[in-house]
Motif scaffolding. Structure first.
Motif, PDB file in Angstrom:
ATOM      1  N   ALA A 193       0.837  -1.199   0.000  1.00 13.11           N
ATOM      2  CA  ALA A 193       0.000   0.000   0.000  1.00 13.11           C
ATOM      3  C   ALA A 193       0.867   1.242   0.000  1.00 13.11           C
ATOM      4  O   ALA A 193       1.959   1.260   0.573  1.00 13.11           O
ATOM      5  CB  ALA A 193      -0.925   0.006   1.221  1.00 13.11           C
ATOM      6  N   ASN A 194       0.371   2.278  -0.663  1.00 17.35           N
ATOM      7  CA  ASN A 194       0.997   3.591  -0.572  1.00 17.35           C
ATOM      8  C   ASN A 194      -0.081   4.650  -0.467  1.00 17.35           C
ATOM      9  O   ASN A 194      -1.280   4.359  -0.583  1.00 17.35           O
ATOM     10  CB  ASN A 194       1.960   3.847  -1.736  1.00 17.35           C
ATOM     11  N   ILE A 195       0.333   5.876  -0.226  1.00 14.22           N
ATOM     12  CA  ILE A 195      -0.628   6.957  -0.031  1.00 14.22           C
ATOM     13  C   ILE A 195      -0.092   8.244  -0.637  1.00 14.22           C
ATOM     14  O   ILE A 195       1.119   8.508  -0.598  1.00 14.22           O
ATOM     15  CB  ILE A 195      -0.941   7.161   1.474  1.00 14.22           C
ATOM     16  N   VAL A 196      -0.988   9.011  -1.234  1.00 16.89           N
ATOM     17  CA  VAL A 196      -0.698  10.373  -1.677  1.00 16.89           C
ATOM     18  C   VAL A 196      -1.445  11.301  -0.728  1.00 16.89           C
ATOM     19  O   VAL A 196      -2.678  11.270  -0.655  1.00 16.89           O
ATOM     20  CB  VAL A 196      -1.153  10.606  -3.129  1.00 16.89           C
ATOM     21  N   VAL A 211       1.796   3.029   8.989  1.00 14.81           N
ATOM     22  CA  VAL A 211       2.750   1.916   8.982  1.00 14.81           C
ATOM     23  C   VAL A 211       2.059   0.634   9.437  1.00 14.81           C
ATOM     24  O   VAL A 211       2.235  -0.437   8.840  1.00 14.81           O
ATOM     25  CB  VAL A 211       3.960   2.246   9.872  1.00 14.81           C
ATOM     26  N   ASP A 212       1.245   0.728  10.488  1.00 16.71           N
ATOM     27  CA  ASP A 212       0.497  -0.444  10.959  1.00 16.71           C
ATOM     28  C   ASP A 212      -0.504  -0.930   9.915  1.00 16.71           C
ATOM     29  O   ASP A 212      -0.877  -2.113   9.910  1.00 16.71           O
ATOM     30  CB  ASP A 212      -0.245  -0.112  12.255  1.00 16.71           C
ATOM     31  N   CYS A 213      -0.943  -0.031   9.039  1.00 16.97           N
ATOM     32  CA  CYS A 213      -1.882  -0.384   7.972  1.00 16.97           C
ATOM     33  C   CYS A 213      -1.175  -0.860   6.708  1.00 16.97           C
ATOM     34  O   CYS A 213      -1.809  -0.965   5.646  1.00 16.97           O
ATOM     35  CB  CYS A 213      -2.777   0.813   7.647  1.00 16.97           C
ATOM     36  N   GLY A 214       0.102  -1.128   6.803  1.00 20.30           N
ATOM     37  CA  GLY A 214       0.834  -1.681   5.671  1.00 20.30           C
ATOM     38  C   GLY A 214       1.273  -0.671   4.641  1.00 20.30           C
ATOM     39  O   GLY A 214       1.735  -1.047   3.560  1.00 20.30           O
ATOM     40  N   VAL A 215       1.132   0.627   4.942  1.00 17.82           N
ATOM     41  CA  VAL A 215       1.553   1.664   3.997  1.00 17.82           C
ATOM     42  C   VAL A 215       3.062   1.846   4.120  1.00 17.82           C
ATOM     43  O   VAL A 215       3.566   2.244   5.168  1.00 17.82           O
ATOM     44  CB  VAL A 215       0.826   2.996   4.270  1.00 17.82           C
ATOM     45  N   SER A 216       3.763   1.564   3.053  1.00 20.03           N
ATOM     46  CA  SER A 216       5.222   1.665   3.092  1.00 20.03           C
ATOM     47  C   SER A 216       5.762   2.806   2.246  1.00 20.03           C
ATOM     48  O   SER A 216       6.928   3.164   2.363  1.00 20.03           O
ATOM     49  CB  SER A 216       5.854   0.351   2.611  1.00 20.03           C
ATOM     50  N   ARG A 217       4.915   3.392   1.394  1.00 20.20           N
ATOM     51  CA  ARG A 217       5.366   4.469   0.515  1.00 20.20           C
ATOM     52  C   ARG A 217       4.407   5.649   0.647  1.00 20.20           C
ATOM     53  O   ARG A 217       3.192   5.492   0.498  1.00 20.20           O
ATOM     54  CB  ARG A 217       5.438   3.984  -0.937  1.00 20.20           C
TER      55      ARG A 217
END
Length: 472
Positions: A193-196, A211-217
């Motif tokens: 997962a990533n987020i803008v 980070v706990d939600c799997g967002v690495s980028r």
């Protein structure tokens, strides 16, 4: 041999290393010289890139020009392993077609989820209308059920959090992430997962939640020095935003978590005039931390109500500014996240061209593109609460077939494996023009930039940086 090629050697298609065959130069190999007259070589079918040492030019350049006949070994084998040489019998047009077929039949699912279409900012160049707020309950159910129904046929699930401003509804991000992580983990399926985000709500607590939600980028936009940024990226109530975003970035640097933070700089003529002091500020804070990188994109007229009042850089001037800004940032010690990913096989293909990629709006509307949310031909269907996607095949086909299929120029292009004529289906749909991506139009500059990054930082791109780049 070309030194520092970071791609893993591609298995040679020959029966064994001792077989005598004729090898020809790949038609997807590009050779350019940098300012020092050193040769850089790149192959768009494999993504391999390297530099030819001056004292080996007499051995390597003839192989790249004429090919090789005999038992493949030594330097010739290394070039073949990386795709610079291919068997005499190889039909590279068929290889390119096979590459596209594999992409179109991939078993992954890519979801761009909009937990809200509202935003706490009103940037002067924004194209969104913020017509809807938080993702409704039925749409959240639909996302979960879609994932559940798809798991049996998936080999990976990739999620982008987009908006609006997604962190306005971080509770929805938590709810859906927890479900998707548990579901994919139970099946042994990779999840990423990533987020803008505009970064305003990216405080220490929310960073930990991501980070706990799997967002690495994570992609955050900072448009220059405080006065420049605050003139363009203002809160909904007109207030300034730079100071809070900057403090959040500084706090993220102190956090012990592993992530990649790409700082996007949307530049206009005023930003460029004061670029060096802004870069020094970035260097002072983030140089030396391999979790942080920077990349540059020109502000455009993206369809917003304020377009006629937005000053922009266009054409050759914009491309040159992007290139020079990237090189300057790298020379000062900042990693760049904006070039090498687009040189990989398929790296310059827009997500909207992929059959397995969908944008899910807050009300369940399905789109292909995040830039044309108001266009009827981009509203391809609807996600229902039971996970069923009802899709208009005619609209869907516009996006996934706007490529090199009927374009002889694209089919003959040296950059075809990276782009496949699908760098921007929206351009083909609206204008019928060929959407050549900037890395192809500026290929020499792109290769120089990437190789300088390798020499400066020991890698072609920042660690864990792939997957960024959806427009904010």
């Amino acid at each position: 041999m070309p030194t520092g090629i970071e791609t893993k050697p591609r298995p040679s298609p020959m029966p064994s290393t001792g077989t005598v065959l004729a090898w020809k130069p790949s038609r997807y190999t590009v050779r350019v010289q940098d300012e020092s007259k050193r040769w850089l070589v790149y192959n768009s079918m494999t993504g391999a890139i390297g530099a030819v040492p001056k004292d080996r030019e007499g051995e390597i350049l003839p192989l790249l020009r004429d090919g090789f006949k005999g038992t493949l070994m030594g330097q010739a084998k290394q070039l073949a392993d990386r795709g610079f040489l291919v068997p005499e019998y190889a039909d590279e047009d068929l290889r390119a077609q096979l590459l596209k077929q594999r992409r179109q039949s991939a078993r992954g699912l890519h979801l761009i989820l909009m937990p809200t279409e509202e935003c706490n900012f009103r940037c002067n160049y924004c194209y969104e209308d913020f017509a809807r707020g938080a993702m409704d309950r039925n749409t959240r159910k639909g996302v979960k059920n879609l994932v559940a129904k798809s798991l049996a046929s998936l080999d990976r699930l990739d999620v982008n959090w987009f908006g609006g401003e997604p962190l306005e509804e971080i509770g929805i991000i938590e709810e859906l992430s927890q479900y998707m992580i548990a579901a994919t983990r139970a099946k042994g399926i990779p999840y990423s997962a990533n987020i803008v985000t505009n970064g305003y709500h990216l405080d220490r607590r929310n960073l930990r939640t991501l980070v706990d939600c799997g967002v690495s980028r994570i992609q955050v936009t900072v448009d220059g020095l405080p006065d420049q940024h605050d003139a363009k990226r203002v809160r909904k109530d007109g207030g300034a935003t730079f100071a809070r975003i900057w403090e959040n970035l500084r706090a993220a640097k102190k956090a012990p978590y592993r992530f990649h933070m790409a700082i996007r700089v949307n530049f206009d003529p005023k930003t460029l005039a004061d670029l060096e002091p802004f870069l020094r500020r970035l260097v002072d804070e983030f140089a030396g931390d391999d979790r942080f990188s920077v990349f540059f994109r020109p502000v455009g007229h993206w369809g917003g109500d304020n377009d006629e009042n937005v000053e922009i850089c266009t054409g050759v001037a914009a491309n040159s500014a992007e290139y020079e800004s990237t090189r300057k940032a790298q020379a000062m010690g900042l990693q760049s996240a904006g070039t090498y990913p687009f040189l990989r096989p398929g790296g310059s293909i827009c997500y909207a061209a992929n059959p397995n990629s969908f944008v899910v709006g807050a009300d369940g509307t399905l789109y292909k593109c995040t830039v044309a949310l108001d266009k009827d031909f981009n509203k391809i269907g609807r996600l229902h609460a039971d996970g069923t996607m009802v899709i208009d095949d005619d609209k869907f086909a516009l996006w996934v077939t706007s490529d090199d299929s009927k374009d002889a120029v694209c089919q003959s292009c040296v950059f075809r494996p990276a782009c496949q004529g699908a760098s921007c289906p929206l351009v083909r749909i609206e204008s019928g023009r060929r959407p050549c991506p900037t890395p192809k139009k500026q290929l020499r500059r792109s290769l120089i930039t990437v190789w300088e990054h390798f020499e400066k930082f020991g890698r072609l791109e920042p660690a864990n940086a792939s997957g960024l780049g959806i427009a904010d």
